[in-house]
Design a protein around this motif. Sequence first.
Motif, PDB file in Angstrom:
ATOM      1  N   HIS A 142      69.694 -13.183  -4.342  1.00 53.79           N
ATOM      2  CA  HIS A 142      70.642 -14.390  -4.480  1.00 53.79           C
ATOM      3  C   HIS A 142      70.341 -15.509  -3.709  1.00 53.79           C
ATOM      4  N   GLU A 143      70.908 -16.421  -4.051  1.00 53.35           N
ATOM      5  CA  GLU A 143      70.435 -17.702  -3.138  1.00 53.35           C
ATOM      6  C   GLU A 143      70.868 -17.780  -1.671  1.00 53.35           C
ATOM      7  N   GLU A 144      72.112 -17.131  -1.347  1.00 52.54           N
ATOM      8  CA  GLU A 144      72.702 -17.367  -0.081  1.00 52.54           C
ATOM      9  C   GLU A 144      71.940 -16.272   0.921  1.00 52.54           C
ATOM     10  N   PRO A 145      70.925 -17.010   1.683  1.00 50.71           N
ATOM     11  CA  PRO A 145      70.129 -16.010   2.610  1.00 50.71           C
ATOM     12  C   PRO A 145      70.798 -15.159   3.781  1.00 50.71           C
ATOM     13  N   VAL A 146      72.048 -15.483   4.341  1.00 48.67           N
ATOM     14  CA  VAL A 146      72.451 -14.579   5.155  1.00 48.67           C
ATOM     15  C   VAL A 146      74.056 -13.868   4.798  1.00 48.67           C
ATOM     16  N   ASP A 147      74.249 -12.905   5.618  1.00 44.43           N
ATOM     17  CA  ASP A 147      75.417 -12.102   5.125  1.00 44.43           C
ATOM     18  C   ASP A 147      76.491 -12.690   6.115  1.00 44.43           C
ATOM     19  N   ASP A 148      77.495 -12.027   5.967  1.00 45.98           N
ATOM     20  CA  ASP A 148      78.896 -12.467   6.859  1.00 45.98           C
ATOM     21  C   ASP A 148      78.438 -12.478   8.475  1.00 45.98           C
ATOM     22  N   ASP A 149      77.691 -11.633   8.860  1.00 44.21           N
ATOM     23  CA  ASP A 149      77.532 -11.456  10.309  1.00 44.21           C
ATOM     24  C   ASP A 149      76.303 -12.699  10.862  1.00 44.21           C
ATOM     25  N   GLY A 150      75.770 -13.344   9.693  1.00 43.56           N
ATOM     26  CA  GLY A 150      74.681 -14.449   9.911  1.00 43.56           C
ATOM     27  C   GLY A 150      73.295 -13.573   9.833  1.00 43.56           C
ATOM     28  N   ALA A 151      73.185 -12.414   9.794  1.00 40.09           N
ATOM     29  CA  ALA A 151      71.847 -11.739   9.557  1.00 40.09           C
ATOM     30  C   ALA A 151      71.293 -12.013   8.228  1.00 40.09           C
ATOM     31  N   ALA A 152      70.032 -11.951   8.132  1.00 36.91           N
ATOM     32  CA  ALA A 152      69.455 -12.537   6.654  1.00 36.91           C
ATOM     33  C   ALA A 152      69.640 -11.328   5.929  1.00 36.91           C
ATOM     34  N   SER A 153      70.067 -11.656   4.595  1.00 37.94           N
ATOM     35  CA  SER A 153      70.422 -10.583   3.697  1.00 37.94           C
ATOM     36  C   SER A 153      69.135 -10.481   2.561  1.00 37.94           C
ATOM     37  N   VAL A 154      68.270 -11.667   2.522  1.00 41.22           N
ATOM     38  CA  VAL A 154      67.248 -12.048   1.722  1.00 41.22           C
ATOM     39  C   VAL A 154      65.844 -12.347   2.434  1.00 41.22           C
ATOM     40  N   GLY A 155      64.974 -11.613   2.052  1.00 41.97           N
ATOM     41  CA  GLY A 155      63.789 -11.873   2.814  1.00 41.97           C
ATOM     42  C   GLY A 155      62.870 -12.533   1.696  1.00 41.97           C
ATOM     43  N   GLN A 156      61.960 -13.560   2.074  1.00 43.24           N
ATOM     44  CA  GLN A 156      61.132 -14.159   1.306  1.00 43.24           C
ATOM     45  C   GLN A 156      59.811 -13.728   1.337  1.00 43.24           C
ATOM     46  N   ILE A 157      58.987 -13.346   0.176  1.00 43.09           N
ATOM     47  CA  ILE A 157      57.798 -12.794   0.383  1.00 43.09           C
ATOM     48  C   ILE A 157      56.784 -13.807  -0.894  1.00 43.09           C
ATOM     49  N   GLY A 158      55.886 -14.426  -0.148  1.00 39.57           N
ATOM     50  CA  GLY A 158      55.028 -15.117  -0.832  1.00 39.57           C
ATOM     51  C   GLY A 158      53.906 -14.114  -1.494  1.00 39.57           C
ATOM     52  N   PHE A 159      53.566 -14.360  -2.701  1.00 39.42           N
ATOM     53  CA  PHE A 159      52.338 -13.883  -3.573  1.00 39.42           C
ATOM     54  C   PHE A 159      51.261 -14.722  -3.537  1.00 39.42           C
ATOM     55  N   TRP A 160      50.150 -14.569  -2.905  1.00 35.51           N
ATOM     56  CA  TRP A 160      48.924 -15.427  -2.811  1.00 35.51           C
ATOM     57  C   TRP A 160      48.159 -14.791  -3.616  1.00 35.51           C
ATOM     58  N   MET A 161      46.926 -15.632  -4.318  1.00 33.73           N
ATOM     59  CA  MET A 161      45.871 -15.028  -4.825  1.00 33.73           C
ATOM     60  C   MET A 161      44.610 -16.178  -4.762  1.00 33.73           C
ATOM     61  N   SER A 162      43.637 -15.695  -4.436  1.00 31.62           N
ATOM     62  CA  SER A 162      42.431 -16.349  -4.199  1.00 31.62           C
ATOM     63  C   SER A 162      42.236 -17.388  -5.588  1.00 31.62           C
ATOM     64  N   ARG A 163      41.951 -18.503  -5.252  1.00 35.95           N
ATOM     65  CA  ARG A 163      41.899 -19.584  -6.316  1.00 35.95           C
ATOM     66  C   ARG A 163      40.722 -19.017  -7.480  1.00 35.95           C
ATOM     67  N   GLU A 164      39.512 -18.556  -6.912  1.00 39.15           N
ATOM     68  CA  GLU A 164      38.602 -17.879  -7.983  1.00 39.15           C
ATOM     69  C   GLU A 164      39.292 -16.985  -8.856  1.00 39.15           C
ATOM     70  N   GLN A 165      40.086 -16.184  -8.370  1.00 42.16           N
ATOM     71  CA  GLN A 165      40.765 -14.939  -9.002  1.00 42.16           C
ATOM     72  C   GLN A 165      41.725 -15.558  -9.888  1.00 42.16           C
ATOM     73  N   PHE A 166      42.414 -16.714  -9.597  1.00 38.86           N
ATOM     74  CA  PHE A 166      43.443 -17.253 -10.240  1.00 38.86           C
ATOM     75  C   PHE A 166      42.675 -17.800 -11.511  1.00 38.86           C
TER      76      PHE A 166
END
Length: 145
Positions: free
Chosen positions: A83-107
């Motif tokens: 979901h879009e709300e990144p923290v729970d009621d205690d202020g702790a992160a409930s959603v972690g963001q993970i980037g997916f990278w690829m080499s430009r040549e492979q892309f």
Amino acid sequence: MGARIDARPAIEGEEFSRVALSPEATALLRTLWERHGPLMFHQSGGCCDGSSPMCFPEGDFKTGGSDVLLGVFDLPLDGGPAHEEPVDDDGAASVGQIGFWMSREQFEYWKHTHLTVDVVPGRGSGFSVEAPEGKRFLIRSRIIG
């Protein structure tokens, strides 16, 4: 086990997801996040382990101009749906963001495919954080319009 999670598009001008997580990948990533903290993926191409997506603690793999950020996953850390709300009621992160990278040549080779990160039994590269789990990440692909 859960639904597939599509990454938010990260390539300028694109409005569609290029990469997704299978439910099994999501479950493994939650475990890895608990152990290692924030994570990232990089896929370089090549053969053998180079053709598999590698998962690192965020920042352990240095990206630059020769890499493309394909998308960002919002990983629900509490087991709930993304979901879009990144923290729970205690202020702790409930959603972690993970980037997916690829080499430009492979892309350049894969730009017409949608990628799904999945998990299979086996041992991948010693550099990818899932290696000690007896599982490895792999890519399943399909052609896109």
